[in-house]
Design an enzyme around this catalytic site. Structure first.
Site, PDB file in Angstrom:
ATOM      1  N   ASN A  13      30.597  -9.631 112.509  1.00  0.00           N
ATOM      2  CA  ASN A  13      29.706  -9.627 113.675  1.00  0.00           C
ATOM      3  C   ASN A  13      28.420 -10.317 113.228  1.00  0.00           C
ATOM      4  O   ASN A  13      27.627  -9.734 112.498  1.00  0.00           O
ATOM      5  CB  ASN A  13      29.430  -8.186 114.118  1.00  0.00           C
ATOM      6  CG  ASN A  13      28.388  -8.132 115.230  1.00  0.00           C
ATOM      7  OD1 ASN A  13      27.993  -9.161 115.777  1.00  0.00           O
ATOM      8  ND2 ASN A  13      27.948  -6.929 115.560  1.00  0.00           N
ATOM      9  N   LYS A  15      25.923 -11.113 114.940  1.00  0.00           N
ATOM     10  CA  LYS A  15      24.730 -10.702 115.700  1.00  0.00           C
ATOM     11  C   LYS A  15      23.945 -11.954 116.104  1.00  0.00           C
ATOM     12  O   LYS A  15      24.541 -12.983 116.391  1.00  0.00           O
ATOM     13  CB  LYS A  15      23.916  -9.689 114.898  1.00  0.00           C
ATOM     14  CG  LYS A  15      24.811  -8.540 114.387  1.00  0.00           C
ATOM     15  CD  LYS A  15      24.086  -7.364 113.843  1.00  0.00           C
ATOM     16  CE  LYS A  15      25.099  -6.293 113.421  1.00  0.00           C
ATOM     17  NZ  LYS A  15      24.496  -5.075 112.911  1.00  0.00           N
ATOM     18  N   HIS A  99      28.668  -2.239 121.270  1.00  0.00           N
ATOM     19  CA  HIS A  99      28.001  -2.127 119.967  1.00  0.00           C
ATOM     20  C   HIS A  99      26.757  -1.247 120.110  1.00  0.00           C
ATOM     21  O   HIS A  99      26.096  -1.280 121.146  1.00  0.00           O
ATOM     22  CB  HIS A  99      27.613  -3.520 119.453  1.00  0.00           C
ATOM     23  CG  HIS A  99      27.176  -3.485 118.026  1.00  0.00           C
ATOM     24  ND1 HIS A  99      25.901  -3.126 117.661  1.00  0.00           N
ATOM     25  CD2 HIS A  99      27.854  -3.715 116.873  1.00  0.00           C
ATOM     26  CE1 HIS A  99      25.818  -3.154 116.338  1.00  0.00           C
ATOM     27  NE2 HIS A  99      26.981  -3.510 115.842  1.00  0.00           N
ATOM     28  N   GLU A 101      23.877  -1.535 119.029  1.00  0.00           N
ATOM     29  CA  GLU A 101      22.641  -2.276 119.347  1.00  0.00           C
ATOM     30  C   GLU A 101      22.571  -2.576 120.841  1.00  0.00           C
ATOM     31  O   GLU A 101      21.481  -2.610 121.425  1.00  0.00           O
ATOM     32  CB  GLU A 101      22.577  -3.560 118.501  1.00  0.00           C
ATOM     33  CG  GLU A 101      22.232  -3.236 117.048  1.00  0.00           C
ATOM     34  CD  GLU A 101      22.812  -4.204 116.031  1.00  0.00           C
ATOM     35  OE1 GLU A 101      23.207  -5.325 116.392  1.00  0.00           O
ATOM     36  OE2 GLU A 101      22.873  -3.817 114.839  1.00  0.00           O
ATOM     37  N   GLU A 171      31.484   2.940 113.963  1.00  0.00           N
ATOM     38  CA  GLU A 171      30.258   2.475 113.311  1.00  0.00           C
ATOM     39  C   GLU A 171      29.185   3.554 113.404  1.00  0.00           C
ATOM     40  O   GLU A 171      28.482   3.644 114.419  1.00  0.00           O
ATOM     41  CB  GLU A 171      29.744   1.203 114.002  1.00  0.00           C
ATOM     42  CG  GLU A 171      30.696   0.034 113.922  1.00  0.00           C
ATOM     43  CD  GLU A 171      29.957  -1.306 113.953  1.00  0.00           C
ATOM     44  OE1 GLU A 171      30.096  -2.050 112.980  1.00  0.00           O
ATOM     45  OE2 GLU A 171      29.229  -1.592 114.923  1.00  0.00           O
ATOM     46  N   GLY A 177      23.158  -1.805 109.027  1.00  0.00           N
ATOM     47  CA  GLY A 177      22.006  -2.588 108.573  1.00  0.00           C
ATOM     48  C   GLY A 177      21.056  -1.813 107.669  1.00  0.00           C
ATOM     49  O   GLY A 177      19.947  -2.251 107.393  1.00  0.00           O
ATOM     50  N   SER A 217      27.223  -1.385 106.932  1.00  0.00           N
ATOM     51  CA  SER A 217      26.926  -1.757 105.548  1.00  0.00           C
ATOM     52  C   SER A 217      28.175  -1.882 104.677  1.00  0.00           C
ATOM     53  O   SER A 217      28.162  -1.546 103.492  1.00  0.00           O
ATOM     54  CB  SER A 217      25.928  -0.775 104.920  1.00  0.00           C
ATOM     55  OG  SER A 217      24.713  -0.759 105.645  1.00  0.00           O
ATOM     56  N   GLY A 238      28.592  -6.764 109.495  1.00  0.00           N
ATOM     57  CA  GLY A 238      27.409  -7.500 109.932  1.00  0.00           C
ATOM     58  C   GLY A 238      26.889  -8.396 108.823  1.00  0.00           C
ATOM     59  O   GLY A 238      27.396  -9.501 108.601  1.00  0.00           O
TER      60      GLY A 238
HETATM   61  P1  13P Z   1      25.993  -4.249 108.829  1.00  0.00           P
HETATM   62  O1  13P Z   1      27.284  -4.590 108.138  1.00  0.00           O
HETATM   63  O2  13P Z   1      24.941  -5.301 108.674  1.00  0.00           O
HETATM   64  O3  13P Z   1      25.528  -2.867 108.485  1.00  0.00           O
HETATM   65  O4  13P Z   1      26.322  -4.227 110.404  1.00  0.00           O
HETATM   66  C1  13P Z   1      27.409  -3.509 110.831  1.00  0.00           C
HETATM   67  C2  13P Z   1      27.609  -3.799 112.264  1.00  0.00           C
HETATM   68  O5  13P Z   1      26.803  -3.451 113.104  1.00  0.00           O
HETATM   69  C3  13P Z   1      28.799  -4.571 112.653  1.00  0.00           C
HETATM   70  O6  13P Z   1      28.973  -4.574 114.013  1.00  0.00           O
END
Ligand code: 13P
Length: 256
Positions: A13, A15, A99, A101, A171, A177, A217, A238
C-alpha cells in the site's frame, strides 16, 4: 499461511507516495524481484494517478496493480471520487477498502466500507477490506468485539461466491506506521478469530479459502515469523513496500 488451502497475498500500500514516473520505476524494480516467486500473489496498490504507469510497468509480470479506494456509485455528481468501472478499464485488479486512514481522516464508516466493497466485487475487482482496533480498544480488551463487528458489517449481504473476491486485512491501528508490530501470536489470534467469524457467517469451506493478511509495520525482519502463523496469509505493507529490497525480502519470505 496455509498454501494448501488458500492463496498467500503480499500487497503493498503505497499510500500518498510516488509520482507516475517514480511509480513506473518502482513497479519495474519490484516486478523484476518478484519474477518466478509464484507461491504468493504480489499486488501493488498505488495512487490513482499512478495507475496507468504502474499497469504498464507490470504488464507481462506476476505483479498485479491495485487502487487504494473506490466509490460505490457507478457515476454521477461525486466530485473527487473514482468508480469501480474506471479502475477496471485502467487494468486494476484489486482495491483496498476501509483502510484505517480512510476511517480516521476521511469519515469512512462501516456502512461506506460495505458499499465500496460491494461495488468493487460487482465490477470484478478483489476487495482488500481492512479491519483493526485502535490502541484504546486493545487496552480495554475489546479487540475481538471490534474486529468481528467490522468484519460482519463489511460483509453483510455478500454471497459465498462474492466472498471469493474478498481479502481481509487485519491491521491493528496502533501498529500502522509506528514501527510497533503485533507479535506473531497477537496477529494469529485475531486472524484466527476473523476466520471463525467467516465460518459462522458462511461455512468452514469459505473460511478456509479466505486470504487474511496482517498489516502494520511488517518488514523484511518480521515477515517470516508472521507468515509462519497458520492464519496469517500474507501482508498489507506500507512503508516497506516503497523499498524494493525490503519488499523483495518479504516476497521471498512468502515463497520460502
Ligand atoms: P506500515 O507498513 O507503514 O505500518 O503501513 C501498514 C498499512 O497501513 C498498510 O495498509
Amino acid at each position: 499461511m496455509n498454501r494448501d488451502k488458500r492463496r498467500t497475498v503480499i500487497a503493498g500500500n503505497w499510500k500518498m507516495n510516488k509520482t507516475p514516473r517514480e511509480a513506473f520505476a518502482l513497479v519495474s524494480e519490484i516486478a523484476a524481484a518478484a519474477r518466478g516467486k509464484d507461491k504468493c500473489d504480489v499486488v501493488l496498490c498505488v495512487p490513482f494517478v499512478d495507475i496507468p504507469a504502474a499497469v504498464a510497468a507490470a504488464e507481462g509480470t506476476n505483479v498485479a496493480i491495485g487502487a487504494q479506494n473506490v466509490h460505490f456509485k457507478e457515476s454521477g455528481a461525486y466530485t473527487g471520487e473514482i468508480s469501480a468501472a474506471m479502475l477496471v478499464e485502467c487494468g486494476v485488479k484489486y482495491v483496498i477498502v476501509g483502510h484505517s486512514e480512510r476511517r480516521q481522516y476521511f469519515g469512512e464508516t462501516d456502512e461506506t466500507v460495505r458499499l465500496r466493497a460491494k461495488a468493487a466485487i460487482d465490477a470484478g475487482l478483489t476487495a482488500i477490506i481492512c479491519v483493526g482496533e485502535v490502541i484504546g480498544q486493545r487496552q480495554s480488551g475489546i479487540t475481538n468485539e471490534v474486529v468481528s463487528m467490522q468484519t460482519k458489517l463489511a460483509l453483510e449481504g455478500l454471497t459465498k461466491e462474492e466472498l471469493s473476491r474478498v481479502i481481509i486485512a487485519y491491521e491493528p491501528v496502533w501498529a500502522i506506521g509506528t514501527g510497533l508490530t503485533a507479535t506473531p501470536e497477537q496477529a494469529e489470534e485475531v486472524c484466527a478469530l476473523i476466520r471463525r467469524v467467516i465460518a459462522d457467517l458462511y461455512d468452514q469451506e469459505a473460511a478456509d479459502a479466505l486470504t487474511i493478511q496482517y498489516g502494520g509495520s511488517m518488514n523484511e525482519k518480521n515477515a517470516a515469523e508472521l507468515l509462519a502463523m497458520e492464519n496469517v496469509d500474507g501482508g498489507l505493507i506500507g512503508g516497506a513496500s516503497l523499498k524494493p529490497a525490503s519488499f523483495a525480502a518479504i516476497i521471498d519470505a512468502a515463497n520460502a
